[in-house]
Design an enzyme around this catalytic site. Structure first.
Site, PDB file in Angstrom:
ATOM      1  N   PHE A 185     -12.076  -8.144  13.152  1.00  0.00           N
ATOM      2  CA  PHE A 185     -10.911  -8.529  12.359  1.00  0.00           C
ATOM      3  C   PHE A 185     -10.570  -7.442  11.333  1.00  0.00           C
ATOM      4  O   PHE A 185     -11.448  -6.977  10.610  1.00  0.00           O
ATOM      5  CB  PHE A 185     -11.186  -9.851  11.646  1.00  0.00           C
ATOM      6  CG  PHE A 185     -10.071 -10.286  10.736  1.00  0.00           C
ATOM      7  CD1 PHE A 185      -8.846 -10.669  11.255  1.00  0.00           C
ATOM      8  CD2 PHE A 185     -10.247 -10.297   9.355  1.00  0.00           C
ATOM      9  CE1 PHE A 185      -7.810 -11.060  10.418  1.00  0.00           C
ATOM     10  CE2 PHE A 185      -9.221 -10.687   8.516  1.00  0.00           C
ATOM     11  CZ  PHE A 185      -7.999 -11.072   9.052  1.00  0.00           C
ATOM     12  N   GLN A 186      -9.319  -7.044  11.306  1.00  0.00           N
ATOM     13  CA  GLN A 186      -8.806  -6.011  10.410  1.00  0.00           C
ATOM     14  C   GLN A 186      -9.581  -4.696  10.535  1.00  0.00           C
ATOM     15  O   GLN A 186      -9.778  -3.980   9.549  1.00  0.00           O
ATOM     16  CB  GLN A 186      -8.787  -6.495   8.952  1.00  0.00           C
ATOM     17  CG  GLN A 186      -7.706  -7.535   8.705  1.00  0.00           C
ATOM     18  CD  GLN A 186      -7.448  -7.802   7.241  1.00  0.00           C
ATOM     19  OE1 GLN A 186      -8.317  -7.598   6.392  1.00  0.00           O
ATOM     20  NE2 GLN A 186      -6.247  -8.253   6.926  1.00  0.00           N
TER      21      GLN A 186
ATOM     22  N   MET B 118      23.350   9.603   4.847  1.00  0.00           N
ATOM     23  CA  MET B 118      23.173  10.884   5.507  1.00  0.00           C
ATOM     24  C   MET B 118      23.345  10.755   7.016  1.00  0.00           C
ATOM     25  O   MET B 118      23.952  11.617   7.657  1.00  0.00           O
ATOM     26  CB  MET B 118      21.802  11.473   5.177  1.00  0.00           C
ATOM     27  CG  MET B 118      21.602  12.898   5.677  1.00  0.00           C
ATOM     28  SD  MET B 118      22.785  14.074   4.975  1.00  0.00           S
ATOM     29  CE  MET B 118      21.972  14.453   3.414  1.00  0.00           C
TER      30      MET B 118
ATOM     31  N   GLU C 272       0.821  -1.214   0.000  1.00  0.00           N
ATOM     32  CA  GLU C 272       0.000   0.000   0.000  1.00  0.00           C
ATOM     33  C   GLU C 272       0.852   1.260   0.000  1.00  0.00           C
ATOM     34  O   GLU C 272       0.455   2.282  -0.565  1.00  0.00           O
ATOM     35  CB  GLU C 272      -0.941   0.005   1.206  1.00  0.00           C
ATOM     36  CG  GLU C 272      -2.055  -1.027   1.130  1.00  0.00           C
ATOM     37  CD  GLU C 272      -1.672  -2.385   1.695  1.00  0.00           C
ATOM     38  OE1 GLU C 272      -2.540  -3.278   1.743  1.00  0.00           O
ATOM     39  OE2 GLU C 272      -0.486  -2.558   2.078  1.00  0.00           O
TER      40      GLU C 272
ATOM     41  N   LYS D 298     -17.986  -1.777   4.717  1.00  0.00           N
ATOM     42  CA  LYS D 298     -18.293  -2.763   3.681  1.00  0.00           C
ATOM     43  C   LYS D 298     -19.790  -2.842   3.396  1.00  0.00           C
ATOM     44  O   LYS D 298     -20.207  -2.988   2.232  1.00  0.00           O
ATOM     45  CB  LYS D 298     -17.771  -4.139   4.114  1.00  0.00           C
ATOM     46  CG  LYS D 298     -17.841  -5.195   3.025  1.00  0.00           C
ATOM     47  CD  LYS D 298     -17.115  -6.465   3.437  1.00  0.00           C
ATOM     48  CE  LYS D 298     -17.098  -7.489   2.314  1.00  0.00           C
ATOM     49  NZ  LYS D 298     -16.338  -8.711   2.706  1.00  0.00           N
TER      50      LYS D 298
END
Length: 574
Positions: free
Chosen positions: A124-125, A476, A62, A174
């Site tokens: 969940f999620q 760096m 993502e 959803k």
């Protein structure tokens, strides 16, 4: 019993929330989206199959998707769009959202979420993505009713694009995606006009310009969409011009008025000019800490005119003598029109000092990262795009590349996001397939999103040229440890665990070239660029090298180190 929703053609009425989403995006002119599917956004992906005219680019993470959407938006100035599922999919967008907010990138992020009945139950999620992203978005929404979806999307896109652009997130449970939809698609909302600059303040700025003996024009990322106007302004008044890291390309580097980039790794000419100026006109920049150095030492002799769309930025960092809220292009036109006819004013003493400062600083000619980056970026054409990751190579590219046009330079400025450069180039390459999109990345940052090599090959993207500058370190951080921590190199060495980058490219179907000296590099660059398709170039450089000039943390711009203090040229140990 089948639960499949009706499947009308894209030209017909949407049957559910998911289809209303795609109808709305199409109505707003969206043609390309970047994303990664999952359970909570599956209805949206199911509806996508009805919209063949919208191109979906499947990233491999993502973060790759949102940086690609950023690259699309940064290169074009148009809206970038990305999709993710709930929970970890949505939280993987957070870095990109923060990056887009800091750098004023117009972005729409769409996430799925668990059904409304499960929200707040640790399902969940499930993640409270609107709560998580509130500090890193211009605005965000949770859609509670499918009937509201088109209107919310229209408003979200208007907010993302208007004023100071930025990211907006729309979270869609959803069950809302699956809910029947019987409404109409909301047409695009017109963008509100920019605030009209106060004529009295514009005239006051012109009066300051008339009386200035040592003026400087500073341009930030807000000038990218006003390159013609700010260039005309500089030439009308004969203003020495500085472009910040985000402003590179807003003013042509070939113009004799250009002084380079200011700040921590800015040019000697830019930083000395700021320190000695009696007037600074800043358009579309934030005066952030990497530009100013120690604020109390910034432009101590100058009156400051600050022009910005975002009223919250004016005077936030640097005390402003004359604030002007307005669009950079509009204010630039008004100020240019007050310059009068004839040749611009001449300031011989100031011009002589600037000419002398232009000769100072820079990098030695021996083999190292600076010479390698110089050889690579010197091959950019005027329309080509350069995208970088974050670190030494980024600052070297900013110092050494010469941009003649806006939106040819893609880099993570405000947030400094490692892993940004490569996926951003993918987005830009899809937006502008006719130009070369060159990536300059470090061996550390490239590995953060190297999986997007699969995206490159899956879609046959042929115009991305990746250069990995390999010094076996997080360069760096290593430079700071060298200069300020007595070379105690703590957790920055990568060399014993770096992959063979050519084998990595080959595993994804890309050819690669490698060079570790100047002569071989020129030959490798020619082969890399001549290859008909995307390709990778690895440049192996010495471990210990620095980026100079450099303003140490807490120092003023006038206290910059023009060259490496450890080099023989600066009187350090040989």
């Amino acid at each position: 019993m089948s639960h499949a929703p009706p499947t009308p053609s894209p030209s017909g009425a949407p049957a559910n929330g998911a289809q209303a989403l795609w109808h709305s995006l199409a109505a707003h002119g969206v043609t390309t989206v970047f994303g990664y599917p999952g359970g909570a956004i599956m209805p949206v992906y199911d509806a996508l199959t009805l919209f063949p005219d919208i191109r979906h680019i499947l990233a491999r993470h993502e973060q790759g998707a949102i940086h690609a959407a950023e690259g699309w938006a940064r290169a074009t100035g148009r809206l970038g769009v990305c999709l993710a599922t709930s929970g970890p999919g949505a939280t993987n967008l957070v870095t990109g959202l923060a990056d887009a907010l800091m750098d004023s990138v117009p972005l729409l992020a769409i996430t799925g979420n668990v059904p409304r009945s499960l929200m707040g139950t640790d399902a969940f999620q499930e993640a409270d993505i609107t709560g998580i992203t509130l500090p890193v978005t211009k605005h965000n929404y949770v859609v509670q009713d499918a009937a509201d979806l088109p209107g919310i999307l229209a408003e979200a896109i208007r907010i993302a694009r208007s004023g100071r652009p930025g990211p907006v997130l729309v979270d869609i449970p959803k069950d809302v995606q699956l809910a029947p939809f019987a409404g109409a698609v909301t047409p695009p909302h017109p963008l509100p006009p920019a605030p009209t600059p106060d004529p009295a303040r514009v005239e006051a700025a012109a009066e300051l310009l008339r009386g200035a003996a040592r003026p400087v024009l500073m341009l930030g990322g807000g000038a990218q969409g006003a390159a013609a106007e700010v260039t005309a302004l500089a030439r009308a008044w004969g203003l020495p011009t500085i472009t910040t890291l985000m402003g590179l390309g807003a003013f042509p580097a070939s113009d004799p008025l250009w002084l380079g980039m200011p700040g921590m790794h800015g040019s000697v000419a830019a930083n000395r000019a700021i320190s000695e100026a009696d007037l600074i006109v800043g358009l579309g920049l934030r005066f952030d800490d990497r530009v100013t150095g120690r604020v109390s030492g910034f432009a101590p002799h100058a009156r400051i005119v600050h022009v910005d769309l975002d009223a919250a930025e004016i005077g936030k960092i640097v005390p402003t003598h004359l604030p002007i809220r307005g669009d950079a292009g509009q204010v630039a036109r008004l100020l240019a029109g007050r310059a009068g006819a004839g040749d611009p004013p001449r300031r011989p003493d100031w011009e002589a000092r600037l000419a002398e400062w232009r000769t100072r600083g820079g990098h030695p000619d021996h083999w190292g990262a600076a010479q390698a980056v110089r050889q690579v970026v010197s091959r950019l054409g005027p329309n080509d795009i350069l995208s970088t990751d974050v670190g030494q190579h980024q600052m070297l590219a900013a110092q050494l590349a010469r941009f003649q046009k806006p939106r040819r330079w893609l880099t993570s400025g405000g947030l400094g996001t490692m892993g940004f450069g490569f996926p951003a180039a993918i987005g830009a390459a899809l937006a502008e397939p006719e130009v070369t999109c060159m990536v300059v990345a470090g061996d550390g940052g490239f590995q953060m999103t190297a999986q997007e090599l699969a995206t490159l090959t899956k879609y046959g993207i042929r115009n991305v040229k990746i250069c990995v500058v390999n010094n076996s370190y997080l360069g760096m951080v290593r430079q700071w440890q060298e200069l300020f921590h007595e070379r105690r190199y703590s957790e920055v060495y990568l060399g014993d665990s770096n992959p063979d980058f050519l084998k990595l490219a080959d595993a994804y179907g890309l050819p690669g070239w490698r060079a570790d000296n100047a002569a071989d590099l020129e030959e490798a660059i020619s082969a890399w660029l001549a290859h008909d398709g995307s390709a990778l170039l690895e440049v192996v450089v010495p471990n210990e090298h620095g980026v100079f000039p450099m303003v140490p943390a807490g120092a003023a711009l006038s206290e910059m180190l023009e060259t490496d203090p450890r080099s023989p040229v600066a009187g350090g140990p040989a």
